[in-house]
Design an enzyme around this catalytic site. Structure first.
Site, short mmCIF file in Angstrom:
data_model
loop_
_atom_site.label_atom_id
_atom_site.label_comp_id
_atom_site.label_asym_id
_atom_site.label_seq_id
_atom_site.Cartn_x
_atom_site.Cartn_y
_atom_site.Cartn_z
N HIS A 313 0.95 -1.50 0.49
CA HIS A 313 0.22 0.32 0.05
C HIS A 313 0.78 1.32 -0.56
CE1 HIS A 313 -3.12 2.80 1.01
NE2 HIS A 313 -3.73 2.12 0.75
N ASP A 370 -7.70 -5.65 0.08
CA ASP A 370 -8.35 -6.23 -1.17
C ASP A 370 -8.08 -7.81 -0.88
OD1 ASP A 370 -7.61 -3.38 -3.30
OD2 ASP A 370 -9.69 -4.22 -3.03
C1 SDX Z 1 -6.23 -0.02 -2.94
O1 SDX Z 1 -3.89 4.92 -2.01
C2 SDX Z 1 -4.89 4.45 -1.73
O2 SDX Z 1 -5.83 4.00 -0.37
C3 SDX Z 1 -6.04 2.63 -2.27
C4 SDX Z 1 -7.10 2.00 -1.79
C5 SDX Z 1 -7.90 3.15 -1.15
O3 SDX Z 1 -8.79 2.51 -0.53
O4 SDX Z 1 -8.65 3.47 -2.28
O5 SDX Z 1 -6.08 1.23 -0.13
C6 SDX Z 1 -7.53 1.35 -2.07
O6 SDX Z 1 -6.14 0.64 -4.29
C7 SDX Z 1 -4.86 -0.81 -2.23
C8 SDX Z 1 -3.49 -1.69 -3.21
C9 SDX Z 1 -4.44 -2.30 -4.33
N1 SDX Z 1 -3.65 -3.22 -5.45
C10 SDX Z 1 -2.58 -3.81 -5.10
O7 SDX Z 1 -3.13 -5.27 -4.24
C11 SDX Z 1 -1.62 -4.70 -6.28
C12 SDX Z 1 -0.48 -4.96 -4.81
N2 SDX Z 1 0.22 -3.59 -5.09
C13 SDX Z 1 0.62 -3.06 -5.44
O8 SDX Z 1 0.75 -3.11 -7.06
C14 SDX Z 1 1.71 -1.53 -4.67
O9 SDX Z 1 1.94 -2.26 -3.58
C15 SDX Z 1 0.19 -1.05 -4.92
C16 SDX Z 1 -0.24 -0.40 -6.14
C17 SDX Z 1 -1.14 -0.67 -3.73
C18 SDX Z 1 1.81 0.76 -3.70
O10 SDX Z 1 2.41 1.00 -5.24
P1 SDX Z 1 3.39 2.07 -4.84
O11 SDX Z 1 2.87 2.47 -3.13
O12 SDX Z 1 4.16 3.21 -5.40
O13 SDX Z 1 4.70 1.00 -3.67
P2 SDX Z 1 5.99 0.34 -5.12
O14 SDX Z 1 5.38 -0.38 -6.66
O15 SDX Z 1 6.84 1.39 -4.99
O16 SDX Z 1 6.70 -0.61 -4.43
C19 SDX Z 1 7.50 -0.27 -3.20
C20 SDX Z 1 8.29 -1.79 -3.20
C21 SDX Z 1 8.84 -2.05 -4.85
O17 SDX Z 1 10.28 -3.06 -4.17
P3 SDX Z 1 12.01 -1.94 -5.05
O18 SDX Z 1 11.51 -1.69 -5.88
O19 SDX Z 1 11.70 -1.53 -3.21
O20 SDX Z 1 12.61 -3.40 -4.54
O21 SDX Z 1 7.41 -3.19 -3.07
C22 SDX Z 1 7.58 -3.78 -4.30
C23 SDX Z 1 7.35 -2.85 -5.10
O22 SDX Z 1 8.54 -4.07 -6.07
N3 SDX Z 1 6.17 -4.23 -3.78
C24 SDX Z 1 5.81 -5.24 -4.54
C25 SDX Z 1 4.46 -5.45 -3.81
N4 SDX Z 1 3.80 -4.31 -3.94
C26 SDX Z 1 4.70 -3.36 -3.88
N5 SDX Z 1 6.80 -6.72 -4.58
C27 SDX Z 1 5.48 -7.79 -4.48
N6 SDX Z 1 4.93 -7.84 -4.82
C28 SDX Z 1 3.62 -6.01 -3.94
N7 SDX Z 1 1.99 -6.89 -4.17
#
Ligand code: SDX
Length: 430
Positions: A313, A370
């Protein structure tokens, strides 16, 4: 906007021999901000912050999140208390009006929701034109903006009565449109809303009643739906709320703004994740033979685009407080309904593996809202491609409240971020 802002003095920015002074202030929960509104005028420079990870777009009285600790409050009320003690209709009223409704306000609001629950019959025929396999989020977005063609008289948002009408129309008619889209997708005749039923019971009746079964709403399911919609009702400046406000900041009407927000929510990185969690769990069983270790390794492999849906998140760097409620609810609803879903056990195994693995802990990646909600919707008989629609129905009051606050913001401007150009410098065609 309540005046809880506290002036904390100034910060200095020095560059190229020049120092500028920037005001610093804090909000009611001691969050601090540097006010950079004078930055470009005084230095010619802008800030650079892809994804707005460090950028506040507004001051807001609506929702507070402490992502480090895992706190979520709507207008000061903790999400756990609201989910335990309130109906979704009360929370919708709270978000839009700023206080929980008293008995009379609850009655009037509920009556308004009922009196606006029908779609115009001409709109009802829109559904006949969609293919059965149409994703209901596309239909919902189209229905939202179409409301502005049927009720153009409400354009003048300076009239409070128009706003109250728009709010109840959206909250009520979007719920009806969602059920109609589902019925169309399975080739069943639509079921009209009924004034004798409360908000969630009405939705369930429209979804599951048919000419050949006298569907009775299960109170366990209705209670679970109320809680789930409350968990989704707002989340401050998330992607879809920001889209609703961006569209509204251009002067577009509320219906058009909500329609855009529905499309943003549809994305798999945002609200679409609840559908993708279930599809991911199903794929793990079919393609990976339930091998959680292999899935975890794939999620950690930078060369593999696979991401664990429902994990991570932008704001919560701890366990999403909504996910805790959703997890408890999921087990409770399945037990009460006598549903034994192998995906639940797999989800719990996956969660344990995530919580035990340093890759996720070191990046503060935990289950988000989710991760468990889809499993509960599934137990309630709601199909997977309707899960994000359920998120949209829950988020409707939050989007509306954020849009209204944006509209009333004295500092409000049309949203228009800047950029740093990195393309070709001037060159000639000849
Ligand atoms: C919602 O914003 C809100 O409030 C949203 C929400 C709401 O109520 O409106 O809470 C609802 O959208 C919840 C999130 C639902 N999405 C998912 O579950 C999809 C999977 N999650 C990710 O794609 C990700 O965690 C996000 C999109 C939710 C957040 O992305 P960020 O903040 O841009 O973080 P990032 O992509 O920069 O990740 C940071 C690190 C990275 O690794 P490094 O580059 O540091 O090595 O964490 C890793 C990412 O690769 N990472 C994951 C991961 N999520 C982040 N690695 C594996 N699996 C994952 N799910």
């Amino acid at each position: 906007m309540s005046d809880t802002i506290k002036d904390l003095g100034t910060a200095e920015l020095t560059f190229d021999g020049k120092t500028i002074i920037l005001p610093v202030f804090e909000g009611s929960e001691k969050e601090k901000a540097v006010d950079i509104r004078a930055l470009r005028k005084e230095t010619g420079m802008i800030t650079y912050d892809p994804g707005f990870m460090n950028t506040g777009c507004c001051k807001s009285d609506i929702t507070y999140i402490d992502g480090e600790v895992g706190i979520l409050r709507y207008r000061g009320y903790d999400i756990n208390e609201l989910a335990e003690n309130c109906e979704f209709v009360d929370v919708a009223y709270l978000l839009v009006h700023g206080s929980l409704p008293n008995k009379q306000q609850h009655t009037e609001f509920s009556e308004n929701l009922n009196s606006h629950s029908l779609l115009h019959e001409d709109m009802r025929h829109f559904f006949d034109a969609y293919p059965d396999h149409a994703h209901p989020m596309a239909t919902l977005s189209a229905m939202a903006v179409s409301l502005s063609t049927f009720y153009p008289e409400l354009e003048d948002s300076s009239i409070q009565e128009n706003i109250d009408f728009k709010v109840t129309r959206l909250l009520s008619k979007m719920r009806t449109a969602a059920a109609f889209a589902y019925k169309k997708s399975i080739g069943h005749p639509i079921v009209y809303p009924h004034h004798n039923l409360k908000y969630c019971e009405n939705f369930l009746n429209m979804m599951f009643r048919t000419p050949v079964n006298d569907y009775q709403v299960d109170p366990v399911v209705a209670t679970a739906l109320n809680k789930l919609l409350i968990l989704h009702a707002d989340h401050e400046q998330n992607c879809s709320a920001s889209v609703v406000k961006m569209v509204g900041s251009a002067g577009a009407n509320l219906y058009a703004s909500i329609s855009a927000g529905i499309c943003a929510l549809w994305g798999p990185l945002h609200g679409g994740a609840n559908q993708h969690v279930i599809e991911m769990l199903e794929r793990i069983i079919v393609e990976d033979d339930g091998d959680v270790k292999r899935v975890i390794e794939r999620a950690k492999d930078k060369n593999d685009p696979f991401r664990l849906m429902g994990v991570g998140h932008r704001v919560y760097k701890s366990y999403d407080p909504r996910a805790k409620v959703a997890k408890r609810m999921c087990k409770d609803v399945l037990a009460k309904m006598g549903v034994d879903d192998p995906l639940v056990e797999l989800a719990q195994e996956l969660e344990e593996a995530v919580l035990a693995d340093d890759y996720f802990a070191s990046r503060s990646l935990y289950p988000n809202i989710d991760f468990y909600t889809g499993l509960t919707y599934r137990a309630m008989g709601i199909p997977t491609d309707m899960f994000t629609v359920m998120f949209a129905i829950g988020r409707m009051p939050g989007w509306i409240a954020q849009w209204l606050e944006m509209r009333d913001d004295p500092h409000g401007r049309i949203g228009r971020p800047r950029q740093i150009y990195t393309g070709p410098t001037q060159r000639s065609v000849n």
